[in-house]
Design an enzyme around this catalytic site. Sequence first.
Site, PDB file in Angstrom:
ATOM      1  N   ARG A 242       0.824  -1.225   0.000  1.00 42.93           N
ATOM      2  CA  ARG A 242       0.000   0.000   0.000  1.00 42.93           C
ATOM      3  C   ARG A 242       0.854   1.269   0.000  1.00 42.93           C
ATOM      4  NH1 ARG A 242      -3.083  -2.991   3.711  1.00 42.93           N
ATOM      5  NH2 ARG A 242      -4.878  -3.892   2.653  1.00 42.93           N
TER       6      ARG A 242
ATOM      7  N   LYS B 175       2.027  11.276 -11.688  1.00 40.23           N
ATOM      8  CA  LYS B 175       1.169  10.373 -12.467  1.00 40.23           C
ATOM      9  C   LYS B 175       1.956   9.095 -12.704  1.00 40.23           C
ATOM     10  CE  LYS B 175      -1.941  13.303 -15.139  1.00 40.23           C
ATOM     11  NZ  LYS B 175      -2.339  13.684 -16.498  1.00 40.23           N
TER      12      LYS B 175
ATOM     13  N   GLU C   9       8.168  18.115 -26.091  1.00 41.70           N
ATOM     14  CA  GLU C   9       7.506  18.515 -24.836  1.00 41.70           C
ATOM     15  C   GLU C   9       8.014  19.885 -24.380  1.00 41.70           C
ATOM     16  OE1 GLU C   9       5.018  16.902 -23.530  1.00 41.70           O
ATOM     17  OE2 GLU C   9       5.201  14.842 -24.261  1.00 41.70           O
TER      18      GLU C   9
ATOM     19  N   LYS D  66       6.075  22.827 -14.811  1.00 42.14           N
ATOM     20  CA  LYS D  66       5.323  21.616 -14.462  1.00 42.14           C
ATOM     21  C   LYS D  66       4.990  21.637 -12.962  1.00 42.14           C
ATOM     22  CE  LYS D  66       3.831  17.255 -15.046  1.00 42.14           C
ATOM     23  NZ  LYS D  66       4.080  16.021 -15.754  1.00 42.14           N
TER      24      LYS D  66
ATOM     25  N   GLU E 226      -5.559  17.050 -11.861  1.00 41.47           N
ATOM     26  CA  GLU E 226      -6.141  17.444 -13.148  1.00 41.47           C
ATOM     27  C   GLU E 226      -7.660  17.593 -13.065  1.00 41.47           C
ATOM     28  OE1 GLU E 226      -4.162  15.447 -16.404  1.00 41.47           O
ATOM     29  OE2 GLU E 226      -5.791  15.984 -17.752  1.00 41.47           O
TER      30      GLU E 226
ATOM     31  N   ARG F  46      -3.915  21.600 -15.339  1.00 37.69           N
ATOM     32  CA  ARG F  46      -3.003  20.512 -15.744  1.00 37.69           C
ATOM     33  C   ARG F  46      -3.382  20.014 -17.138  1.00 37.69           C
ATOM     34  NH1 ARG F  46      -0.331  15.880 -11.783  1.00 37.69           N
ATOM     35  NH2 ARG F  46       1.033  15.034 -13.383  1.00 37.69           N
TER      36      ARG F  46
ATOM     37  N   ASN G 119      -1.810  18.949 -22.046  1.00 33.29           N
ATOM     38  CA  ASN G 119      -2.175  18.032 -23.132  1.00 33.29           C
ATOM     39  C   ASN G 119      -2.203  18.721 -24.493  1.00 33.29           C
ATOM     40  OD1 ASN G 119      -2.500  15.805 -21.471  1.00 33.29           O
ATOM     41  ND2 ASN G 119      -4.547  16.479 -20.875  1.00 33.29           N
TER      42      ASN G 119
ATOM     43  N   HIS H 197      -1.723  16.829 -27.595  1.00 30.99           N
ATOM     44  CA  HIS H 197      -1.792  15.401 -27.253  1.00 30.99           C
ATOM     45  C   HIS H 197      -3.064  14.727 -27.763  1.00 30.99           C
ATOM     46  CE1 HIS H 197       1.684  16.301 -24.908  1.00 30.99           C
ATOM     47  NE2 HIS H 197       1.739  15.108 -24.347  1.00 30.99           N
TER      48      HIS H 197
ATOM     49  N   HIS I 139      -2.232  11.545 -29.580  1.00 33.67           N
ATOM     50  CA  HIS I 139      -2.613  10.192 -29.154  1.00 33.67           C
ATOM     51  C   HIS I 139      -3.344   9.452 -30.271  1.00 33.67           C
ATOM     52  CE1 HIS I 139      -2.410  11.405 -24.641  1.00 33.67           C
ATOM     53  NE2 HIS I 139      -1.256  10.922 -25.074  1.00 33.67           N
TER      54      HIS I 139
ATOM     55  N   HIS J 285       6.342   9.315 -29.387  1.00 33.21           N
ATOM     56  CA  HIS J 285       5.318  10.144 -28.760  1.00 33.21           C
ATOM     57  C   HIS J 285       5.546  11.626 -29.115  1.00 33.21           C
ATOM     58  CE1 HIS J 285       2.545  11.531 -25.706  1.00 33.21           C
ATOM     59  NE2 HIS J 285       3.504  12.233 -25.127  1.00 33.21           N
TER      60      HIS J 285
HETATM   61  N1  LIG Z   1       3.708  10.314 -15.812  1.00 32.06           N
HETATM   62  C1  LIG Z   1       3.600  11.325 -16.608  1.00 32.06           C
HETATM   63  O1  LIG Z   1       3.210  12.428 -16.227  1.00 32.06           O
HETATM   64  C2  LIG Z   1       3.985  11.147 -18.061  1.00 32.06           C
HETATM   65  C3  LIG Z   1       4.107  12.253 -18.907  1.00 32.06           C
HETATM   66  C4  LIG Z   1       4.532  12.057 -20.204  1.00 32.06           C
HETATM   67  C5  LIG Z   1       4.817  10.779 -20.654  1.00 32.06           C
HETATM   68  N2  LIG Z   1       4.668   9.720 -19.806  1.00 32.06           N
HETATM   69  C6  LIG Z   1       4.986   8.356 -20.249  1.00 32.06           C
HETATM   70  O2  LIG Z   1       6.368   8.321 -20.539  1.00 32.06           O
HETATM   71  C7  LIG Z   1       6.613   7.286 -21.473  1.00 32.06           C
HETATM   72  C8  LIG Z   1       7.559   7.800 -22.523  1.00 32.06           C
HETATM   73  O3  LIG Z   1       8.754   8.165 -21.892  1.00 32.06           O
HETATM   74  P1  LIG Z   1      10.146   8.211 -22.676  1.00 32.06           P
HETATM   75  O4  LIG Z   1       9.982   8.998 -23.899  1.00 32.06           O
HETATM   76  O5  LIG Z   1      11.179   8.593 -21.707  1.00 32.06           O
HETATM   77  O6  LIG Z   1      10.294   6.701 -23.183  1.00 32.06           O
HETATM   78  P2  LIG Z   1      11.157   5.460 -22.660  1.00 32.06           P
HETATM   79  O7  LIG Z   1      11.147   5.375 -21.201  1.00 32.06           O
HETATM   80  O8  LIG Z   1      10.675   4.280 -23.414  1.00 32.06           O
HETATM   81  O9  LIG Z   1      12.619   5.834 -23.155  1.00 32.06           O
HETATM   82  C9  LIG Z   1      12.882   5.948 -24.521  1.00 32.06           C
HETATM   83  C10 LIG Z   1      14.056   5.049 -24.946  1.00 32.06           C
HETATM   84  O10 LIG Z   1      15.257   5.639 -24.466  1.00 32.06           O
HETATM   85  C11 LIG Z   1      16.009   4.661 -23.745  1.00 32.06           C
HETATM   86  N3  LIG Z   1      16.785   5.398 -22.767  1.00 32.06           N
HETATM   87  C12 LIG Z   1      16.375   5.926 -21.600  1.00 32.06           C
HETATM   88  N4  LIG Z   1      17.345   6.667 -21.050  1.00 32.06           N
HETATM   89  C13 LIG Z   1      18.410   6.569 -21.865  1.00 32.06           C
HETATM   90  C14 LIG Z   1      19.707   7.130 -21.848  1.00 32.06           C
HETATM   91  N5  LIG Z   1      20.095   7.968 -20.889  1.00 32.06           N
HETATM   92  N6  LIG Z   1      20.541   6.824 -22.857  1.00 32.06           N
HETATM   93  C15 LIG Z   1      20.138   6.021 -23.869  1.00 32.06           C
HETATM   94  N7  LIG Z   1      18.925   5.491 -23.959  1.00 32.06           N
HETATM   95  C16 LIG Z   1      18.068   5.771 -22.965  1.00 32.06           C
HETATM   96  C17 LIG Z   1      14.977   3.731 -23.203  1.00 32.06           C
HETATM   97  O11 LIG Z   1      15.534   2.494 -22.865  1.00 32.06           O
HETATM   98  C18 LIG Z   1      14.010   3.664 -24.358  1.00 32.06           C
HETATM   99  O12 LIG Z   1      14.454   2.745 -25.302  1.00 32.06           O
HETATM  100  C19 LIG Z   1       5.268   6.869 -22.000  1.00 32.06           C
HETATM  101  O13 LIG Z   1       4.939   5.622 -21.438  1.00 32.06           O
HETATM  102  C20 LIG Z   1       4.321   7.934 -21.520  1.00 32.06           C
HETATM  103  O14 LIG Z   1       3.028   7.428 -21.283  1.00 32.06           O
HETATM  104  C21 LIG Z   1       4.268   9.886 -18.533  1.00 32.06           C
END
Ligand SMILES: NC(=O)c1ccc[n+]([C@@H]2O[C@H](COP(=O)([O-])OP(=O)(O)OC[C@H]3O[C@@H](n4cnc5c(N)ncnc54)[C@H](O)[C@@H]3O)[C@@H](O)[C@H]2O)c1
Length: 524
Positions: free
Chosen positions: A291, A313, A355, A397, A407, A412, A416, A419, A423, A436
């Site tokens: 928990r 999130k 972003e 942020k 949100e 917040r 988007n 987005h 999406h 993305h």
């Molecule tokens: N929680 C939130 O508020 C929020 C906001 C935006 C996006 N997201 C989520 O984030 C995810 C996307 O995140 P992302 O773009 O970081 O993708 P990711 O975590 O898949 O990373 C992208 C790629 O980069 C690689 N990588 C990571 N760090 C590295 C480094 N330092 N050097 C080399 N390679 C590296 C990873 O292994 C992966 O292959 C999605 O699942 C999305 O839904 C969440």
Amino acid sequence: MSLPSRIILSGFMGTGKTTVGKLLARKLDYDFVDTDDLVVSLSQKPIARIFAEEGEEMFRRWESMAIDQALAREATVIAVGGGAVCFRDNLDKIRKNGQLVLLKAQIPTLLKRLSADDSRPLLQGEDKEGQIREILAKRASAYSRISLQIPTDNQSPEAVVEEILRVLPLESRALRVELGERSYPLYFQKNGIESLNLLLQRHCPAERVVLVTNSVVQRLHGAKIARHLKRQHDLKTIVLPDGESFKTLKTVASVYAKLVEFKVDRKTPLIALGGGVIGDLVGFAAASFLRGIPFVQIPTTLLAQVDSSIGGKTGVDLPQGKNLVGAFYQPRFVLIDEAFLKTLKRREFVCGLAEVIKYAAIFDAKLFRGLEEHMEAILKGKGAGLEPVIRRCCELKAWVVERDEKETLGLRAKLNFGHTLGHAIESLTRYKKYTHGEAIAMGMVYAARRSVERAGLPEADVERLKALIARAGLPTEMPAFPKAAYRKALMQDKKRVSSRLHFVYLNKIGKSVVIPTPLDEILV
Ligand SMILES: NC(=O)c1ccc[n+]([C@@H]2O[C@H](COP(=O)([O-])OP(=O)(O)OC[C@H]3O[C@@H](n4cnc5c(N)ncnc54)[C@H](O)[C@@H]3O)[C@@H](O)[C@H]2O)c1
């Protein structure tokens, strides 16, 4: 080591502000000033007499003036009474002009230090313990808002000074997400991994820690971090497969199984080392295991550093859609180190830039102009020197999350921007063709075009946004799927309310608005 020009020490009576302050000043070659002494010199009366003749309220006025005087100095350690920082205006000016450090001590320590001291106007009479408890209870909420707190029990003044000097360089550059008792700092430091043990000790002390990462990040950065953590912790590591397709309940279940095997208890922190996928998944595992256990974010992609690691999130995808299961769960701290970006593939780096452009477009025209000026240098540096930009995005942020954590207020939702269509594009191309960032880049250009009619965005601003996105190496034109296909994809949008979508428009570069819009008016 870069230190703030004014270091303000506060804390309850008996926590050692004056002794520690003088030692610290000597060590740094700073001046030392005690605002109590300034009060005496301003009012020409001893403090006890001000209390007796003019009352506490008048004392607080003198004290506020004394703080103004002290803050006008440079290179100074300033001791400020523990009551002063309970007043918002004092706290605001102190924070604006220097780094505040709160010295703490347990009640038995305070009693021992204060028992023979009858000079304190607020501590008169027999029942000192009762009075201390009462005053501390009154100040508790104000003190809880001070991020840098140093315990002084069983510590020599010299040891307290050492501790202050260890944490100050990091703390003085930290940003804080203010969410009451769920508040947490964002630390910015190049090669900040070297500070990880110190930060863990401060924010989630435990013998055992669990590092969770993926195979790519483990190969690139895992060994160095493990070496550092092992110096002070019993380290367990979980390496997950790489990719969004593993952001699933199945992977979370595999993490739970490991946590049981490692005999993780409620104090054991999980350290999420990776991009948004790892951050979201580990955050969700931490929110739900036992928990809720502590978790820390070390974002290693640009997207994660400016966006996903902040705001709590967490969650995973279902076969039916992205991020459908999750929880709001805030980390204990976030450590942001631009050095990680060096190893990022260019396409992933650019994905994060989408972003960054988004923040600038919706909230900050100055940041937008900065990106226009420096885009080529940013691309060339791939992270080097990008910290001010990352920091600005984090500030934005944090500001949003503080005001609309879950949100519910529409603020917040502005994050988007781009987005909604982004999406839809990701879903129509089965998350394979575009990153993305690429998808939201096209979504932003589309949303900007719709903003001309709906929100008065000048055509010239649409062109500026489009040009900046193109210069970042991101696509600007959406793939040509039939309108019906886009319609179907938009119908699956999580943020849909009946047939309307909370669509984000720009009024101008740096200003945005959310307008519930019927689907047919979005897709023209
Ligand atoms: N929680 C939130 O508020 C929020 C906001 C935006 C996006 N997201 C989520 O984030 C995810 C996307 O995140 P992302 O773009 O970081 O993708 P990711 O975590 O898949 O990373 C992208 C790629 O980069 C690689 N990588 C990571 N760090 C590295 C480094 N330092 N050097 C080399 N390679 C590296 C990873 O292994 C992966 O292959 C999605 O699942 C999305 O839904 C969440």
